[in-house]
Design a protein around this motif. Structure first.
Motif, PDB file in Angstrom:
ATOM      1  N   PHE A 125       0.837  -1.202   0.000  1.00 28.35           N
ATOM      2  CA  PHE A 125       0.000   0.000   0.000  1.00 28.35           C
ATOM      3  C   PHE A 125       0.876   1.259   0.000  1.00 28.35           C
ATOM      4  CE2 PHE A 125      -1.578   3.089   3.211  1.00 28.35           C
ATOM      5  CZ  PHE A 125      -2.683   3.604   2.548  1.00 28.35           C
ATOM      6  N   GLN A 126       1.869   1.308   0.898  1.00 31.67           N
ATOM      7  CA  GLN A 126       2.768   2.461   0.932  1.00 31.67           C
ATOM      8  C   GLN A 126       3.565   2.582  -0.365  1.00 31.67           C
ATOM      9  OE1 GLN A 126       3.656   4.984   3.096  1.00 31.67           O
ATOM     10  NE2 GLN A 126       2.228   4.528   4.760  1.00 31.67           N
ATOM     11  N   GLN A 127       4.078   1.456  -0.861  1.00 35.39           N
ATOM     12  CA  GLN A 127       4.881   1.497  -2.082  1.00 35.39           C
ATOM     13  C   GLN A 127       4.070   1.978  -3.271  1.00 35.39           C
ATOM     14  OE1 GLN A 127       6.857  -2.169  -3.192  1.00 35.39           O
ATOM     15  NE2 GLN A 127       7.180  -1.439  -5.288  1.00 35.39           N
ATOM     16  N   PHE A 128       2.871   1.425  -3.430  1.00 38.42           N
ATOM     17  CA  PHE A 128       2.018   1.826  -4.558  1.00 38.42           C
ATOM     18  C   PHE A 128       1.747   3.328  -4.508  1.00 38.42           C
ATOM     19  CE2 PHE A 128      -2.208   2.917  -6.113  1.00 38.42           C
ATOM     20  CZ  PHE A 128      -2.125   2.493  -7.434  1.00 38.42           C
ATOM     21  N   CYS A 129       1.382   3.829  -3.336  1.00 38.99           N
ATOM     22  CA  CYS A 129       1.061   5.250  -3.221  1.00 38.99           C
ATOM     23  C   CYS A 129       2.277   6.130  -3.493  1.00 38.99           C
ATOM     24  CB  CYS A 129       0.475   5.543  -1.850  1.00 38.99           C
ATOM     25  SG  CYS A 129      -1.201   4.873  -1.601  1.00 38.99           S
ATOM     26  N   LEU A 130       3.450   5.721  -3.017  1.00 37.82           N
ATOM     27  CA  LEU A 130       4.668   6.477  -3.307  1.00 37.82           C
ATOM     28  C   LEU A 130       4.924   6.518  -4.814  1.00 37.82           C
ATOM     29  CD1 LEU A 130       7.027   5.226  -0.457  1.00 37.82           C
ATOM     30  CD2 LEU A 130       6.375   7.618  -0.858  1.00 37.82           C
ATOM     31  N   GLU A 131       4.772   5.395  -5.470  1.00 36.55           N
ATOM     32  CA  GLU A 131       5.016   5.338  -6.914  1.00 36.55           C
ATOM     33  C   GLU A 131       4.024   6.180  -7.702  1.00 36.55           C
ATOM     34  OE1 GLU A 131       4.994   1.201  -7.900  1.00 36.55           O
ATOM     35  OE2 GLU A 131       6.963   0.821  -7.001  1.00 36.55           O
ATOM     36  N   GLU A 132       2.822   6.358  -7.155  1.00 36.73           N
ATOM     37  CA  GLU A 132       1.781   7.117  -7.841  1.00 36.73           C
ATOM     38  C   GLU A 132       1.762   8.592  -7.446  1.00 36.73           C
ATOM     39  OE1 GLU A 132      -0.383   5.926 -10.230  1.00 36.73           O
ATOM     40  OE2 GLU A 132       0.916   4.141 -10.150  1.00 36.73           O
ATOM     41  N   GLY A 133       2.687   9.009  -6.562  1.00 36.75           N
ATOM     42  CA  GLY A 133       2.733  10.404  -6.142  1.00 36.75           C
ATOM     43  C   GLY A 133       1.648  10.784  -5.153  1.00 36.75           C
ATOM     44  N   ILE A 134       1.115   9.807  -4.438  1.00 36.81           N
ATOM     45  CA  ILE A 134       0.082  10.054  -3.439  1.00 36.81           C
ATOM     46  C   ILE A 134       0.742  10.481  -2.129  1.00 36.81           C
ATOM     47  CG2 ILE A 134      -1.819   9.015  -2.138  1.00 36.81           C
ATOM     48  CD1 ILE A 134      -2.303   9.422  -5.191  1.00 36.81           C
ATOM     49  N   THR A 135       0.175  11.492  -1.482  1.00 38.27           N
ATOM     50  CA  THR A 135       0.748  12.011  -0.244  1.00 38.27           C
ATOM     51  C   THR A 135      -0.023  11.567   0.998  1.00 38.27           C
ATOM     52  OG1 THR A 135      -0.542  14.054  -0.467  1.00 38.27           O
ATOM     53  CG2 THR A 135       1.699  14.042  -1.390  1.00 38.27           C
ATOM     54  N   GLU A 136      -1.343  11.379   0.864  1.00 38.70           N
ATOM     55  CA  GLU A 136      -2.168  10.945   1.988  1.00 38.70           C
ATOM     56  C   GLU A 136      -3.283  10.038   1.490  1.00 38.70           C
ATOM     57  OE1 GLU A 136      -2.518  13.793   5.728  1.00 38.70           O
ATOM     58  OE2 GLU A 136      -3.229  14.807   3.911  1.00 38.70           O
ATOM     59  N   VAL A 137      -3.761   9.193   2.392  1.00 37.49           N
ATOM     60  CA  VAL A 137      -4.903   8.325   2.096  1.00 37.49           C
ATOM     61  C   VAL A 137      -5.885   8.437   3.251  1.00 37.49           C
ATOM     62  CG1 VAL A 137      -5.687   5.953   1.718  1.00 37.49           C
ATOM     63  CG2 VAL A 137      -3.528   6.734   0.709  1.00 37.49           C
ATOM     64  N   THR A 138      -7.136   8.707   2.930  1.00 35.51           N
ATOM     65  CA  THR A 138      -8.163   8.810   3.963  1.00 35.51           C
ATOM     66  C   THR A 138      -8.885   7.480   4.112  1.00 35.51           C
ATOM     67  OG1 THR A 138      -9.820   9.597   2.379  1.00 35.51           O
ATOM     68  CG2 THR A 138      -8.502  11.266   3.522  1.00 35.51           C
ATOM     69  N   ALA A 139      -9.456   7.276   5.292  1.00 28.95           N
ATOM     70  CA  ALA A 139     -10.183   6.034   5.559  1.00 28.95           C
ATOM     71  C   ALA A 139     -11.064   6.226   6.783  1.00 28.95           C
ATOM     72  CB  ALA A 139      -9.214   4.874   5.796  1.00 28.95           C
ATOM     73  N   VAL A 140     -12.144   5.457   6.842  1.00 34.51           N
ATOM     74  CA  VAL A 140     -12.934   5.315   8.062  1.00 34.51           C
ATOM     75  C   VAL A 140     -12.583   3.956   8.631  1.00 34.51           C
ATOM     76  CG1 VAL A 140     -15.249   5.133   9.046  1.00 34.51           C
ATOM     77  CG2 VAL A 140     -14.787   6.809   7.249  1.00 34.51           C
ATOM     78  N   VAL A 141     -12.024   3.938   9.837  1.00 37.99           N
ATOM     79  CA  VAL A 141     -11.487   2.695  10.389  1.00 37.99           C
ATOM     80  C   VAL A 141     -11.976   2.475  11.808  1.00 37.99           C
ATOM     81  CG1 VAL A 141      -9.426   2.792   8.965  1.00 37.99           C
ATOM     82  CG2 VAL A 141      -9.384   3.817  11.223  1.00 37.99           C
ATOM     83  N   GLU A 142     -12.011   1.208  12.208  1.00 36.10           N
ATOM     84  CA  GLU A 142     -12.307   0.868  13.590  1.00 36.10           C
ATOM     85  C   GLU A 142     -11.154   1.348  14.480  1.00 36.10           C
ATOM     86  OE1 GLU A 142     -12.104  -1.261  11.070  1.00 36.10           O
ATOM     87  OE2 GLU A 142     -13.878  -2.562  10.977  1.00 36.10           O
ATOM     88  N   MET A 143     -11.472   1.809  15.666  1.00 39.78           N
ATOM     89  CA  MET A 143     -10.458   2.357  16.560  1.00 39.78           C
ATOM     90  C   MET A 143      -9.376   1.341  16.911  1.00 39.78           C
ATOM     91  SD  MET A 143     -10.970   5.576  17.150  1.00 39.78           S
ATOM     92  CE  MET A 143      -9.946   5.816  18.604  1.00 39.78           C
TER      93      MET A 143
END
Length: 214
Positions: A125-143
């Protein structure tokens, strides 16, 4: 050996069987295990309006079997947080932009939750986003997931207050994408190289095997 495959509208024809298994597992986990009855479908495939040509899937495979996955979606388009969970965002607009994606439907199958599969999917997940120039990812997650992400080296900032969703205390959050996070989670995953596969279909299973530490 676990590999994480990138599946998009461009290569999904080579992953038809894999995607069918992926959607069935999503139904098993989110409806069967977690009890999200609003997602229940007669065909036992969890699919919604965001499973379209704009979605990107990272699917964890072991010997051709799906053992985990997640969905990424552009925040410049109407997405799950903006349309269904905007009330979780407190005192600010819904976070969106060309370098921001939304992550939904993250799962690992029950029998692989105690091993390194989780960390390998997070590393991909981190690698893919770095390769795509993504800086942040939002999500709704369980605590309960936040400490796990912090242990994995992820920097997470809350976007609101904890709220009950489907019987679970959840929060809207933003995950920072960084080389430091990738290095940290890769060490936890026992990876010496990439486990991310960008290919045309499952034939790549024999071509791309991740290097793992002994």
């Amino acid at each position: 050996m676990t590999s994480i495959h990138v599946i998009t509208d461009k290569n999904k024809a080579g992953y038809e069987t894999i995607l069918d298994e992926y959607f069935r597992l999503r139904h098993d986990i989110f409806v069967g295990e977690r009890g999200w009855r609003d997602l229940e479908r007669p065909d036992r495939r969890d699919m919604d309006a965001y499973d379209n040509e704009q979605a990107t899937y990272l699917v964890a495979l072991d010997g051709g079997r799906v053992i985990g996955g997640l969905r990424l979606y552009p925040t410049l388009l109407p997405h799950m947080i903006s349309e269904a969970f905007a009330h979780l965002i407190r005192g600010r607009d819904v976070l969106s932009g060309s370098t921001i994606l939304e992550c939904t439907r993250y799962f690992i199958v029950r029998e692989r939750r105690m091993g390194r599969t989780d960390c390998r999917l997070l590393a991909a997940f981190q690698q893919f986003c770095l390769e795509e120039g993504i800086t942040e990812v939002t999500a709704v997650v369980e605590m309960w997931r936040l400490p796990r992400w912090q242990q994995a080296g992820f920097k997470v900032r809350p976007l609101g207050l904890p709220t009950m969703v489907e019987g679970q205390t959840c929060i809207a959050a933003a995950i920072q994408i960084s080389d430091d996070s990738l290095r940290h989670v890769s060490r936890l995953a026992g990876l010496r190289g990439s486990c991310l596969v960008r290919g045309t279909g499952v034939s790549n299973l024999v071509d791309r095997v991740p290097h793992v530490a002994a």
